[in-house]
Design an enzyme around this catalytic site. Structure first.
Site, PDB file in Angstrom:
ATOM      1  N   PRO A   1       0.812  -1.209   0.000  1.00 51.76           N
ATOM      2  CA  PRO A   1       0.000   0.000   0.000  1.00 51.76           C
ATOM      3  C   PRO A   1       0.850   1.266   0.000  1.00 51.76           C
ATOM      4  O   PRO A   1       2.034   1.231   0.301  1.00 51.76           O
ATOM      5  CB  PRO A   1      -0.764  -0.109   1.316  1.00 51.76           C
ATOM      6  CG  PRO A   1       0.153  -0.872   2.205  1.00 51.76           C
ATOM      7  CD  PRO A   1       0.998  -1.760   1.336  1.00 51.76           C
TER       8      PRO A   1
ATOM      9  N   SER B   1      35.857  21.870  12.646  1.00 45.37           N
ATOM     10  CA  SER B   1      36.722  22.896  12.079  1.00 45.37           C
ATOM     11  C   SER B   1      37.020  23.923  13.179  1.00 45.37           C
ATOM     12  O   SER B   1      36.116  24.362  13.888  1.00 45.37           O
ATOM     13  CB  SER B   1      36.000  23.571  10.905  1.00 45.37           C
ATOM     14  OG  SER B   1      36.783  24.623  10.399  1.00 45.37           O
TER      15      SER B   1
ATOM     16  N   SER C   1      44.960  20.812  13.707  1.00 49.08           N
ATOM     17  CA  SER C   1      46.215  21.079  12.992  1.00 49.08           C
ATOM     18  C   SER C   1      47.251  21.684  13.934  1.00 49.08           C
ATOM     19  O   SER C   1      48.442  21.345  13.866  1.00 49.08           O
ATOM     20  CB  SER C   1      45.970  22.043  11.821  1.00 49.08           C
ATOM     21  OG  SER C   1      45.090  21.458  10.904  1.00 49.08           O
TER      22      SER C   1
ATOM     23  N   SER D   1      36.888  14.626   9.393  1.00 46.97           N
ATOM     24  CA  SER D   1      36.347  13.258   9.290  1.00 46.97           C
ATOM     25  C   SER D   1      35.111  13.067  10.160  1.00 46.97           C
ATOM     26  O   SER D   1      35.166  12.410  11.196  1.00 46.97           O
ATOM     27  CB  SER D   1      37.428  12.211   9.606  1.00 46.97           C
ATOM     28  OG  SER D   1      38.163  12.539  10.753  1.00 46.97           O
TER      29      SER D   1
END
Lengths: 304, 633
Positions: free
Chosen positions: B112, B469, B474, B541
């Protein structure tokens, strides 16, 4: 082309399908259990499991949730079956419910079922850490079951989330769950009540004698025939205990299970009776009618 | 004790009218409620006596109250339980209804709803032998019918009944029926159905459903039910080669070792030679065991247990097959894929693939095209959304044995499972193996990873910094690399921003591109580890699945996940590159933490709290951690 059996082609196919499901769960799940309700569907499921794993013993225990209000014949049959087949049988009673005196006569079927069946089942599954439980439910039992999956997934609290079911394609079943979650599995999904009886007849499977007609003590109550199985059933002043030839289409707690008048004394008679039957099997189950959409609600809460 | 007294030798009683060879046809009905589908199914159930009297009475009551057919029974209401539950928001992919005639029994899969129609229909069609396509005689042939035909063909349904319904609304006009039949024949020609039978029906009154219509005397073909009873089920089954996926190894004691499984196709007798597909070893069937005694012959669909003549390595997931027609063994496949999840398919992401009794890791390596099922057009696509169908290449981490789906649904059909949610996310149909494994060999060289590591005087390892971020990945990685350099260690720092200017210059920020971005960096890091380096990766990531993949492709203990846990508010305050401001202004989309998700690590080896300690202190903590692990020895 199926070629190996004395069974009719349709039953043979249903049998093979159920055996596949039983094996798949055993191969993929950590600790399965079979919910054994002593009824005809459980008898068939047990027989299929013996076939699936032959010559090995059943690779899982049976679990019976005993409400303490089952027919005496059922308990006798359960213990004899476990003995005869050398089964590992776990019987669980909700002791807290018993201590509170919860019973089907004073507390109504909804509250009683919630405590003595649903809660009891959850207690037992959690206590033993079972991650998969076989149940004998069929899609033909009720309209709301017609789109039930074969594999039904439950959260950590045993809750069924109907918005989050997995699609089942071919015979590829995704059995993966996170720790604490569990699966209810229904190998008889595609069977009908008539299939169950035909299979019982062809395979000569023992069933509880209450399924066969005999003269039994009953009272008429609200359009149902209730068997007086022991002295706990109160008999009203205006009620008469009669001896009537009756049998049961489903078995559960005796004060909640209506009998039908019948002269079917053999399984063959039942098959013939069903082939011309005019009412659906769950009509004798009082718990289905106690609330609107009741089966759906029970399922979500963890009842089978 | 036994409740049955009948002796076993006697033929079962009460079954004299039960034809022993009554077989089972599974069918699917396709069409919308507007085409009268519920009415048609309800009519079949009612006319074949599949509705018990109590339900029939309820139906009579309901028909008078809410029915749309006056005083007559409104068969559509039989299926109304589904409707109610749909309104409650319950996912219903398929409803199953049973009915039977003396010749055959039937299971109807009814799918359905318009929402998720493709997913539902694919599920229902996966087990169907035949499809009934419903069209409304009063309407033009709709796109919907083309869609249904395409899905039926894709899922391997070869027999079609075209029910041209609501003939009462076009005065039972033959020319209307003929035109619809001819239009269908033209566009379905490319789908290569084995049989297409068009039938004019009016489900409301039951014309040509179970009984012949007097009002359409011009039609001399079968009724719907007659055709359902007549169609041959799997006529080519006897010619198919033997296949049996091993489902479970039955070892009750040391003396018995049986292989349990369901025969997918072909026949098997004791003495037959079989090939184990994975190992390519031949053996012979010694016995076929059952609780009722040994069997002399079994066939497709039978659930069996076999004993083999030789003591060889066979386990769950292997396939026993006839040696003269073996399965294809490959680790890359071309296949059709239907996507069934709200979360899109991302090429490069690792899923689990379950085919028969085998489950392996798998990745869609190429999305060749998406199919517009309304007109069969091929469209370019970078990811696949819910209910979309595509032609793709899939790679598995180990070779598996398969057949083309159109030859064998069991050994050619598979599902994809999300590794984290365990959801069934896709359904695939294999076209052919790409035999990549046969053409690309892994070359082994004499100077090994261990030798290179020894020369470097260190243990190669990946230090994978993940976080939002501006979190400080880093900065910390940079300080850490300086400290390691000072200790005389050989290192390399793969930085997300830098990689995007070279190796990954072609990638954007969609989910699919982010997955590919992480995959390439992970593969590069793996090469650097192989070269013997301590490899630092500073990369947002955002998805657990890819971080897990990056961990999985290197050896145990070679991957350290370092979660730089800085709340998004603080990252946004710092905003060293001005990116949060731009994202807030809507200058770009898919910015992690703003309008694209970040999945927090659950089991990272190190979690760094940048609000509690300085980057310098945190870098020192990592050096200590590496010393404890012996990575600097």
């Amino acid at each position: 082309m199926s070629v190996m059996t004395h069974l009719p082609a349709d039953l043979h196919r249903l049998e093979a399908e159920a055996i596949f499901i039983l094996r798949e769960v055993v191969a993929e799940c950590r600790k399965p259990v079979m919910l054994y309700s002593i009824g005809k569907d459980s008898s068939v499921m047990l027989h299929l499991a013996r076939k699936a794993f032959y010559p090995a013993k059943l690779p899982f225990p049976l679990l019976h949730v005993d409400t303490t209000w089952k027919f005496r014949d059922m308990i006798r049959f359960r213990d004899e079956t476990a003995e005869r087949l050398g089964l590992e049988l776990i019987v669980h009673v909700n002791r807290a419910g018993v201590e509170q005196g919860i019973n089907p006569i004073q507390h109504g079927s909804a509250a009683y079922t919630g405590v003595m069946k649903t809660d009891a089942l959850k207690q037992a599954l959690t206590a033993h850490g079972f991650d998969a439980a076989f149940g004998g439910a069929r899609r033909d039992e009720e309209l709301s079951r017609s789109k039930e999956r074969v594999f039904s997934f439950r959260s950590k609290n045993h809750v069924w989330d109907p918005r989050n079911q997995r699609p089942e394609l071919w015979n590829v079943f995704n059995c993966r769950i996170a720790p604490g979650e569990s699966i209810r599995v229904f190998p008889l999904s595609n069977w009908t009540e008539l299939d169950v009886w035909r299979y019982i007849e062809y395979e000569d499977i023992p069933v509880v004698p209450l399924y066969l007609a005999a003269r039994r003590s009953v009272v008429r109550r609200g359009g149902n025939l209730i068997m007086v199985d022991d002295a706990r059933l109160p008999i009203g002043a205006d009620e008469v205990v009669q001896e009537v030839a009756v049998r049961f289409r489903t078995l559960g707690c005796y004060p909640l299970t209506g009998a039908i008048e019948s002269s079917a004394t053999t399984v063959g008679d039942i098959v013939r009776e069903l082939e011309t039957a005019s009412t659906s099997e769950r009509q004798g189950r009082l718990i289905d009618f106690d609330q609107a959409g009741s089966m759906e609600r029970k399922k979500r809460e963890g009842y089978f | 004790m036994k409740a049955i007294s009948d002796p076993k030798s006697k033929p079962p009683s009460g079954l004299s009218a039960d034809p022993v060879q009554r077989d089972l046809l599974r069918l699917i009905t396709c069409g919308s409620v507007d085409d009268g589908k519920s009415t048609l199914i309800g009519r079949l159930l009612l006319d074949c006596g599949a509705v018990f009297e109590d339900r029939r009475q309820a139906l009579e009551r309901d028909s008078k109250v809410v029915g749309t057919t006056g005083d007559a029974l409104d068969a559509a209401l039989l299926l109304d339980g589904l409707q109610a539950e749909r309104e409650q928001g319950i996912t219903i992919d398929v409803g199953y209804h049973h009915f039977a005639t003396p010749r055959r029994r039937f299971i109807i899969a009814d799918t359905p709803g318009h929402l998720h129609y493709t997913r539902n229909m694919v599920t229902g069609a996966s087990n169907a032998d035949l499809a009934v396509l419903l069209v409304d005689a009063g309407k033009e042939m709709l796109e919907q019918t083309q869609r249904h035909s395409f899905i039926c063909a894709l899922l391997g349904i070869r027999d079609i009944i075209l029910a041209v319904n609501k003939m009462d609304l076009v005065n039972f006009e033959e020319s209307v029926f003929n035109r619809i039949r001819d239009v269908f024949a033209r566009f379905s020609a490319s789908l290569h159905f084995r049989s297409v039978v068009a039938i004019p029906t009016s489900a409301v009154q039951g014309d040509n459903v179970t009984r012949r219509s007097e009002r359409m005397a011009w039609y001399d073909g079968p009724t719907l039910l007659a055709q359902l009873e007549a169609v041959e089920i799997n006529p080519d089954a006897p010619q198919r080669p033997f296949r049996m996926p091993v489902q479970w190894v039955n070892r009750p004691d040391a003396a018995f070792r049986g292989y349990a499984g369901t025969v997918a196709s072909g026949e098997l007798r004791p003495g037959d030679e079989v090939l184990v597909s994975r190992t390519n070893v031949r053996t012979r069937i010694e016995r076929i065991v059952s609780m009722d005694g040994d069997l002399a012959r079994v066939g497709a669909g039978d659930a069996v247990t076999v004993l083999l003549a030789d003591d060889i390595d066979v386990s769950r997931g292997d396939v026993l097959a006839t040696p003269d027609k073996p399965l294809q063994v490959a680790d890359a496949f071309a296949c059709d894929l239907v996507w069934m999840s709200e979360a899109p398919l991302l090429p490069g992401r690792s899923y689990l693939l379950k085919c028969g009794s085998r489950t392996v890791g798998a990745t869609v390596t190429t999305l060749k095209y998406r199919v517009d099922v309304a007109n069969f057009a091929h469209l370019a696509a970078r990811q696949l959304e819910l209910n979309e169908i595509a032609y793709v290449n899939i790679a598995t981490v180990e070779p598996i044995a398969v057949d083309p789906y159109q030859e064998n649904r069991t050994t050619g059909g598979f599902v994809l499972i999300d590794r984290l949610t365990n959801e069934t996310v896709g359904a695939g149909m294999i076209r052919f193996g790409l035999n990549r494994s046969a053409n690309i060999h892994h070359a082994d060289f004499d100077v090994t990873k261990a030798a290179r590591a020894q020369l470097n005087g260190q243990r190669p390892i990946i230090l994978w910094f993940t976080g939002l971020s501006g979190a400080g990945k880093s900065a910390i990685a940079n300080l850490l690399e300086r400290k390691l350099y000072a200790l005389g260690k050989r290192t390399y720092l793969l930085d997300g921003d830098n990689v995007r200017q070279g190796l990954n210059r072609d990638l954007g920020f969609t989910e699919a591109d982010r997955v590919e971005n992480v995959r390439r960096v992970a593969e590069t890091a793996k090469l650097f580890v192989d070269a013997g380096l301590i490899t630092l990766v500073a990369l947002i990531s955002p998805f657990r699945a890819e971080r897990r993949m990056a961990r999985a492709i290197v050896a145990e203990g070679e991957f350290v996940e370092i979660f730089v846990d800085t709340p998004v508010e603080i990252c946004e305050q710092r905003d060293p590159k001005g990116l949060y401001r731009k994202a807030r202004r809507g200058e770009f989309r898919n910015f992690t933490g703003i309008d694209s998700p970040y999945e927090r690590p659950e089991n990272s080896e190190l979690t760094l709290d940048t609000s509690a300690e300085s980057a310098e202190q945190l870098a020192d903590r990592i050096v200590q951690y590496l010393r404890r692990r012996g990575a600097l020895d």
